[in-house]
Structures are given as C-alpha cells and as structure tokens.
Write a protein that holds these residues in place. Sequence first.
Motif, PDB file in Angstrom:
ATOM      1  N   UNK A 148      -3.581  -1.961  -5.247  1.00  0.00           N
ATOM      2  CA  UNK A 148      -4.764  -1.572  -4.463  1.00  0.00           C
ATOM      3  C   UNK A 148      -4.701  -2.049  -3.016  1.00  0.00           C
ATOM      4  N   UNK A 149      -4.170  -3.251  -2.787  1.00  0.00           N
ATOM      5  CA  UNK A 149      -4.113  -3.786  -1.426  1.00  0.00           C
ATOM      6  C   UNK A 149      -3.250  -2.923  -0.520  1.00  0.00           C
ATOM      7  N   UNK A 150      -2.046  -2.589  -0.976  1.00  0.00           N
ATOM      8  CA  UNK A 150      -1.151  -1.765  -0.172  1.00  0.00           C
ATOM      9  C   UNK A 150      -1.694  -0.343  -0.043  1.00  0.00           C
ATOM     10  N   UNK A 151      -2.313   0.172  -1.102  1.00  0.00           N
ATOM     11  CA  UNK A 151      -2.891   1.519  -1.045  1.00  0.00           C
ATOM     12  C   UNK A 151      -3.961   1.600   0.034  1.00  0.00           C
ATOM     13  N   UNK A 152      -4.863   0.624   0.043  1.00  0.00           N
ATOM     14  CA  UNK A 152      -5.930   0.603   1.058  1.00  0.00           C
ATOM     15  C   UNK A 152      -5.342   0.414   2.443  1.00  0.00           C
ATOM     16  N   UNK A 153      -4.368  -0.487   2.565  1.00  0.00           N
ATOM     17  CA  UNK A 153      -3.777  -0.775   3.868  1.00  0.00           C
ATOM     18  C   UNK A 153      -3.118   0.460   4.479  1.00  0.00           C
TER      19      UNK A 153
END
Length: 320
Positions: A198-203
Amino acid sequence: MNMEARVGVVVEGGQRALNSAHGAVVDAGARKFLQQQQQQQHEHSSKQGLNPQIGTVQQLLAGGIAGAFSKTCTAPLARLTILFQVQGMQSDVSALSKASIWREASRIINEEGFKAFWKGNLVTIAHRLPYTAVNFYAYERYKSFLQSTLCLENQRGKAGADLGVHFVGGGLAGMTAASATYPLDLVRTRLAAQGVGPSIAISFSVYESLRSYWQLQRPDDSTIMVSLACGSLSGIASSTATFPIDLVRRRMQLEGAAGQARVYKTGLAGTFRHIIHSEGLRGLYRGILPEYYKVVPGVGIVFMTYETLKMLLSSIPTGY
C-alpha cells in the motif's frame, strides 16, 4: 524606342512584383513549416525528457543509486523515527510525555556522538540499493504491461485510468521489490508485505498524478524541481496513510528483544487494539513528525535523483 523602353520597364517591374509576391508566399509557407517542425521537435523532446527510454541496466542503476543516496541523506531522521515508534513499548509513562525530537537527538549526540546517526548505514544501503533498483524497474514494467493489457495506450492523460495503473503498478512493484530483497534484511522485512505494498502504491500514484497535473499547468517548469516537489508530497501522503501499520509492524518485530517480556500476543489486529487502549489513537502516530521530516526530503530526493539519472543515462547507447 521610347515606347518599347517604357513597355520593357513596365514588364520588368511587373515581373519583379510577381517574383516578390511569389517569394513572400514561399517564405511565409516555409516559415510556417519550420515553426511546425520546431514545435513537433519541442513536444517530442519534452516527452522524451519527461519519460526518457533507457535500458534495463541503466534503469536498475538509476533506481539503486537514487535509493542509496536518499537513505544516506535521511539516515538521522530515520533513526529518530524508529526511536519514537518503539517508545510506546516502555512502561514509564512519564518518559513518553517528555519525549521530543530535539531531546532524543541531543541524547544520541551526547551518548554516542554525531556519527551515531549513520550507524549501520552501509548495511541499510546494502538493502536499499537493490530494493529501490528492483522497485523502480518493476514499476516501469508493470505500468507498461497494464497499459498494454488494458488497452490504455490511447487513454493516457485520463485521470481515472492513469491513477488506477499507477496505484496497481506501484503496489505490485513494492511487493516484488520486498520479495526479491527479502533475504537481505530478514528481520526488518518479516512483516513487510503487509505495509510496503500500500505504501508504494500510494506513493507512485500520488507522485504520477501530481506530476502530470503540474506539467499540464506549468509545462516549462524544471523537471528536476517538479520531481522533487511531487515526490515530497507523495511521501507525506503515503506515510500518513500507512504509518500506523508500520508502527505496529515495527513493535511486533522488536518485542521480546533483549529479554523483554512479550506484550503483543494477539496478532496484527490485537496489537492495534492494545496500542489504542493503552496509548489512544495518538499512539498509532507516535513519531509521525520525524517521519515527515524524513520523507519530505527523502522521497523527493529519490524521485528527483531517479528522473535525473534517467535523463542522463538515456543519452548513453545501450544494447540491453
């Protein structure tokens, strides 16, 4: 003879006028054609500058260097973030209420020296360099695959389609990078799959969306500065959304260390409930300020360095 001379003068003058008019028309057409060619070349070079095409080796190199450079720049703030995240594991409530970024930084300098902020940085880089290399490379590949598979090549620029591709591509890239580098950092990545996707997806999705909007509104702005600003904002967005799960993950990893009693025995959901019950909702965001201080320059530097290296390496011929 006078009549013939006058006729010759008139004919010669008319011919010159016709030639001048014809030349003016030709010159105008030539100028218009050249302007169109220059505009097309400018648009093509702009597109190449925004998304230069480079080979596999160059792309991996750009991503790896960007991650290592960013991690080194923000190592002190990363250590402060970890210290604040694990403070909730202490039983001394008074120590929690007195905690501050400046106090923790001063304590580290007094007890261990200024170099202590970069303690273990080489080990971190050994993990971060291949991680970001795989992360950026996988993201570019997943993005191209999704665009071609979903027939979105002709729909680029549409916010909904682009956001979905960037979000899914970023999430898959994050999980791919975490899986590929898992053996390099087993302890720290033991539960990484629950947070890094989720972190990389949002970033990536926030970065690509902001950059596209910025370039539409201000196409003449520096690509480097746009990448730096959009990367910083994407870091804030991803950290705000995923910080609680990162905090819980880190505490679950560190509990029981140095012979301490285990506190979180009920899994991820139970750990969330325990933190909220004992520290309140604010406990889930303990250490968020040093995290912001870290990600604002850190993520911005990653994207800025990556885009800069892509532009530089795109000029190097490659057979890969």
